[in-house]
Scaffold this motif. Structure first.
Motif, short mmCIF file in Angstrom:
data_model
loop_
_atom_site.label_atom_id
_atom_site.label_comp_id
_atom_site.label_asym_id
_atom_site.label_seq_id
_atom_site.Cartn_x
_atom_site.Cartn_y
_atom_site.Cartn_z
N ARG A 25 -34.96 53.59 -7.14
CA ARG A 25 -34.99 54.97 -7.32
C ARG A 25 -34.54 55.80 -5.97
N LEU A 26 -35.24 55.28 -4.80
CA LEU A 26 -34.81 55.83 -3.57
C LEU A 26 -33.01 55.78 -3.46
N LEU A 27 -32.51 54.59 -3.73
CA LEU A 27 -31.15 54.41 -3.73
C LEU A 27 -30.46 55.21 -4.52
N ALA A 28 -30.75 55.34 -5.64
CA ALA A 28 -30.09 56.06 -6.83
C ALA A 28 -30.28 57.52 -6.64
N GLU A 29 -31.27 58.20 -6.07
CA GLU A 29 -31.43 59.54 -5.87
C GLU A 29 -30.95 60.08 -4.57
N ARG A 30 -30.87 59.14 -3.33
CA ARG A 30 -30.37 59.37 -2.22
C ARG A 30 -31.00 60.71 -1.58
N PRO A 31 -32.25 60.92 -1.56
CA PRO A 31 -32.68 62.17 -0.94
C PRO A 31 -32.45 62.22 0.57
N THR A 32 -32.49 63.12 1.40
CA THR A 32 -32.50 63.37 2.61
C THR A 32 -33.74 62.91 3.24
N ALA A 33 -33.72 61.81 3.88
CA ALA A 33 -35.11 61.25 4.24
C ALA A 33 -34.92 59.97 5.29
#
Length: 157
Positions: A103-111
């Protein structure tokens, strides 16, 4: 005239094919995971197996101290766990479930990345023979060092 037209068609086709390749590359995030762990932690091997089963290609580096890697990536010491992963420009700290990383890789939030502080029972790599599962949260670690809940696991119904 015909030579110019063919050249324009060729350039246009190349441009659109290039766009299609870029779209494909963006829709399938890389699953190359580098894991740093200490030599004395068997639960890290369970987490690595979990990530491999989810389709991640892993490279494992054994180090005596992981703190320099965590600090260089901006992870606060309070969120440290027993292993650190790097994937797609993000840090993954501790027993983070594969679906959260996907999910992180799909959404790519600034984090900075994701963290599961401590070693909660029932998290990937921390399974017990009795099947005990403690509730825990995966935290999104922001660049400021602040966190917010990214996912909840093993919550009572």
């Amino acid at each position: 005239m015909r030579l110019q037209l063919n050249r324009r068609l060729l350039l246009g086709a190349g441009f659109f094919l290039g766009l299609g390749g870029t779209a494909c590359a963006q829709s399938a995030p890389a699953r190359n995971l580098t894991v740093y762990k200490t030599p004395t932690c068997p639960c890290c091997d369970g987490w690595i197996a979990h990530m491999r089963q989810a389709g991640f290609t892993t490279t494992v580096t054994v180090l005596p101290d992981l703190q320099p890697i965590r600090r260089s990536r901006g992870l606060p010491d309070a969120l440290a766990s027993c292993h650190t992963g790097l994937v797609g420009g993000y840090l993954v700290e501790g027993h983070v479930p594969a679906q959260d990383v996907i999910r992180l890789l799909a959404e790519r939030p600034t984090a900075v990345g994701l963290a599961v502080p401590g070693m909660p029972l029932g998290s990937p790599g921390m399974e017990t023979p009795q099947g005990r599962k403690d509730p825990y949260e995966t935290l999104l670690v922001l660049r400021s060092g602040a966190t917010r809940v990214f996912a909840r696991h093993n919550q009572p119904a």
